[in-house]
Design a protein around this motif. Structure first.
Motif, PDB file in Angstrom:
ATOM      1  N   VAL A 209      86.632  30.450  27.236  1.00  0.00           N
ATOM      2  CA  VAL A 209      86.555  31.418  26.199  1.00  0.00           C
ATOM      3  C   VAL A 209      87.862  31.303  25.405  1.00  0.00           C
ATOM      4  O   VAL A 209      88.126  31.272  24.189  1.00  0.00           O
ATOM      5  CB  VAL A 209      86.263  32.949  26.807  1.00  0.00           C
ATOM      6  N   ARG A 210      89.142  30.980  26.164  1.00  0.00           N
ATOM      7  CA  ARG A 210      90.295  30.867  25.741  1.00  0.00           C
ATOM      8  C   ARG A 210      90.385  29.846  24.732  1.00  0.00           C
ATOM      9  O   ARG A 210      91.224  30.008  23.790  1.00  0.00           O
ATOM     10  CB  ARG A 210      91.308  31.009  26.852  1.00  0.00           C
ATOM     11  N   GLN A 211      90.036  28.730  25.180  1.00  0.00           N
ATOM     12  CA  GLN A 211      89.852  27.491  24.378  1.00  0.00           C
ATOM     13  C   GLN A 211      89.383  27.790  22.823  1.00  0.00           C
ATOM     14  O   GLN A 211      89.966  27.248  21.977  1.00  0.00           O
ATOM     15  CB  GLN A 211      89.427  26.446  25.197  1.00  0.00           C
TER      16      GLN A 211
ATOM     17  N   GLY B 181      80.261  35.990  18.607  1.00  0.00           N
ATOM     18  CA  GLY B 181      79.252  37.016  19.803  1.00  0.00           C
ATOM     19  C   GLY B 181      78.124  36.338  20.043  1.00  0.00           C
ATOM     20  O   GLY B 181      77.731  36.406  21.214  1.00  0.00           O
ATOM     21  N   HIS B 182      77.250  35.950  18.957  1.00  0.00           N
ATOM     22  CA  HIS B 182      75.943  35.362  19.499  1.00  0.00           C
ATOM     23  C   HIS B 182      75.922  33.933  20.246  1.00  0.00           C
ATOM     24  O   HIS B 182      75.119  34.016  21.091  1.00  0.00           O
ATOM     25  CB  HIS B 182      75.118  34.777  18.133  1.00  0.00           C
ATOM     26  N   THR B 183      76.876  33.282  20.095  1.00  0.00           N
ATOM     27  CA  THR B 183      76.948  32.162  21.178  1.00  0.00           C
ATOM     28  C   THR B 183      77.726  32.467  22.464  1.00  0.00           C
ATOM     29  O   THR B 183      77.133  32.222  23.367  1.00  0.00           O
ATOM     30  CB  THR B 183      78.417  31.051  20.529  1.00  0.00           C
TER      31      THR B 183
ATOM     32  N   ARG C 160      75.207  31.983  26.122  1.00  0.00           N
ATOM     33  CA  ARG C 160      75.616  31.373  27.207  1.00  0.00           C
ATOM     34  C   ARG C 160      75.793  32.237  28.532  1.00  0.00           C
ATOM     35  O   ARG C 160      75.896  31.882  29.625  1.00  0.00           O
ATOM     36  CB  ARG C 160      77.042  30.640  26.898  1.00  0.00           C
ATOM     37  N   SER C 161      75.794  33.496  28.193  1.00  0.00           N
ATOM     38  CA  SER C 161      75.905  34.485  29.236  1.00  0.00           C
ATOM     39  C   SER C 161      74.653  35.340  29.425  1.00  0.00           C
ATOM     40  O   SER C 161      74.502  36.456  29.329  1.00  0.00           O
ATOM     41  CB  SER C 161      77.089  35.742  28.915  1.00  0.00           C
ATOM     42  N   GLN C 162      73.482  34.675  29.548  1.00  0.00           N
ATOM     43  CA  GLN C 162      72.200  35.125  29.781  1.00  0.00           C
ATOM     44  C   GLN C 162      71.900  36.088  30.954  1.00  0.00           C
ATOM     45  O   GLN C 162      71.293  37.194  31.139  1.00  0.00           O
ATOM     46  CB  GLN C 162      71.121  34.455  29.314  1.00  0.00           C
ATOM     47  N   LYS C 163      72.499  35.494  31.864  1.00  0.00           N
ATOM     48  CA  LYS C 163      72.566  36.297  33.284  1.00  0.00           C
ATOM     49  C   LYS C 163      73.234  37.289  33.512  1.00  0.00           C
ATOM     50  O   LYS C 163      72.891  38.350  34.039  1.00  0.00           O
ATOM     51  CB  LYS C 163      72.775  35.232  34.639  1.00  0.00           C
TER      52      LYS C 163
END
Length: 368
Positions: A284-286, A323-325, A329-332
Motif C-alpha cells: 500500500v505504501r508503494q 478504494g475499489h482496488t 484485493r482484501s476480500q477476506k
C-alpha cells in the motif's frame, strides 16, 4: 510527444488513448550531435523568433503562453477567437522548404548536411522502418526546433505583417509549436484572415483541419450579443490542456475561466485505473507514493486559479479507483471506508492553487 507518465503537464497535441504515430528513434551518438546542433541553432534563431512564439524555446513555457493568451483576451479588443488546427503538421511539412528556411541563417554546409541526413532517416512504425517523403519525424531532439523554424517563416513573419497592414482592428497571436490561437476585434478581419491563412499554408504543403479549425465569438461582449440574438452561451475553445470559457467574475465583469479539458482528465483517470489494477498486490505504501507523484504532477500543471473544482473531481475519482482496488484485493478482510480515507489523507494531496493569476505573472514578466 505524448503525455508524461508521471501525470504532469501534457505536451502540445498530446496523443491520448491508443492513437499511433510515427517516431524516429535516433542512436545515442545522433542524440548528442543533435543536441549540440540545437544549442548552436538556438543562439542564431532566438534573435529572429517573434514574441508570440512560445513552444520549445529556451526560457519559455506552456504557462507563459497561457498567461499571454488570457492577458490578451482580458486587456485587448478581442471579440472573436480563431482556433487554427494544422492537419498533421509534423507529418506534412515540406523538407525542401525547411532546408531553404534553415539556409536563411545557416551557411555551414556541414550543419545543413546533418539536418538533411536526420530528415531522411525514416521512421519506425509497429517495429518496421519506412522512408519518409515529407515531414519531420517526431521523437528526435532537433525536431521541435526545426518545426519552429518552419513556422517562423511560413506563418509568424507573414501573420505579423498581415495584422499590421491588412487588419482593420486589433489582432493578437499566440503560438505554441503548431497550436495557434488568434484573437480579432472584428469578425470581417477574422473571416478574411482565415481565407488568407488557408492560401498561405497551402504554399508550404500544409492545410487547416476543416473540423478542428473554428472561428467563435468570444470576449467581453459575446454573452450579451448572443443573448440579444436569442443564441446560447458563448462557445469555448481548448488550448494547451485547458478549456477556455467566456464568463464573469464576482463583480460581474468579464473574465476568462479555465478548466481542465474533460477528455484529457478522463483519459488520465483511465490510465491510472488500469495501472492500479496492475499494481493491485503491491504494498500500500508503494502504491500511495506512486499515486502521490502522479497527482502532484497533474496539480503542478493544472492548479491555476479557477480550476480547483476540476482538481477536486480528479482527486475524488483517483480515490474511488484506489478504494475499489484495495477492496478487491482484501476480500477476506474488507477494508473500511474510514481506512481508505485515512490513506487518502496520507498520500493524496489536496487541491490548491499553485499558479498566480495570468495578468499578474504576465505583467511581472513583461514590464511596461
Amino acid at each position: 510527444m505524448g503525455g508524461k507518465d508521471d501525470g504532469s503537464r501534457p505536451s502540445p497535441k498530446a496523443r491520448w488513448g491508443r492513437v499511433q504515430f510515427a517516431l524516429t528513434v535516433p542512436a545515442i551518438e545522433d542524440k548528442l550531435v543533435q543536441q549540440a546542433v540545437v544549442t548552436i541553432l538556438n543562439q542564431i534563431h532566438e534573435e529572429d523568433f517573434l514574441g508570440f512564439s512560445y513552444g520549445f524555446r529556451p526560457g519559455r513555457s506552456q504557462h507563459q503562453a497561457l498567461d499571454a493568451l488570457t492577458y490578451a483576451l482580458l486587456k485587448k479588443k478581442v471579440n472573436y477567437v480563431l482556433d487554427a488546427d494544422i492537419r498533421g503538421f509534423f507529418d506534412n511539412l515540406d523538407k525542401n522548404w525547411l532546408i531553404k528556411f534553415v539556409e536563411h541563417r545557416v551557411a555551414d554546409p556541414r550543419i545543413l548536411r546533418l539536418i538533411q541526413k536526420w530528415l531522411n532517416a525514416g521512421v519506425m512504425e509497429e517495429g518496421k522502418w519506412s522512408d519518409t517523403k515529407a515531414g519531420s519525424p517526431q521523437g528526435s531532439v532537433i525536431s521541435p526546433l526545426l518545426a519552429n523554424v518552419y513556422l517562423h517563416y511560413a506563418f509568424d513573419l507573414w501573420v505579423n505583417v498581415w495584422r499590421k497592414k491588412r487588419a482593420h482592428g486589433e489582432v493578437v497571436v499566440i503560438r505554441y509549436a503548431d497550436d495557434i490561437i488568434l484573437g480579432f476585434q472584428h469578425q470581417a478581419d477574422a473571416d478574411r484572415f482565415l481565407e488568407n491563412l488557408q492560401e498561405r499554408l497551402g504554399m508550404f504543403g500544409l492545410e487547416l483541419h476543416p473540423d478542428k479549425t473554428r472561428r467563435i465569438e468570444f470576449g467581453r461582449f459575446a454573452e450579451e450579443n448572443r443573448r440579444r440574438r436569442g443564441e446560447g452561451k458563448p462557445e469555448t475553445f481548448d488550448f494547451l490542456g485547458f478549456t477556455h470559457i467566456s464568463g464573469k467574475n464576482r463583480l460581474g465583469r468579464f473574465t476568462v475561466r479555465r478548466k481542465t479539458i474533460r477528455k484529457r482528465m478522463r483519459a488520465k483517470l483511465r490510465e491510472i485505473k488500469q495501472q492500479l489494477r496492475e499494481r493491485m498486490h503491491d504494498p500500500v505504501r508503494q502504491t500511495g507514493q506512486w499515486l502521490k507523484s502522479i497527482m502532484q504532477g497533474h496539480f503542478n500543471y493544472y492548479a491555476v486559479p479557477g480550476n480547483l473544482d476540476s482538481l477536486g473531481i480528479f482527486r475524488d475519482r483517483v480515490l474511488e479507483h484506489w478504494g475499489h482496488t484495495l477492496r478487491r484485493r482484501s476480500q477476506k478482510r474488507p477494508i473500511s471506508w474510514e481506512r481508505i480515507l485515512a490513506l487518502a489523507a496520507r498520500w493524496l494531496p489536496l487541491p490548491r492553487v499553485l499558479h498566480p493569476y495570468p495578468a499578474v505573472r504576465f505583467a511581472a514578466s513583461h514590464p511596461r
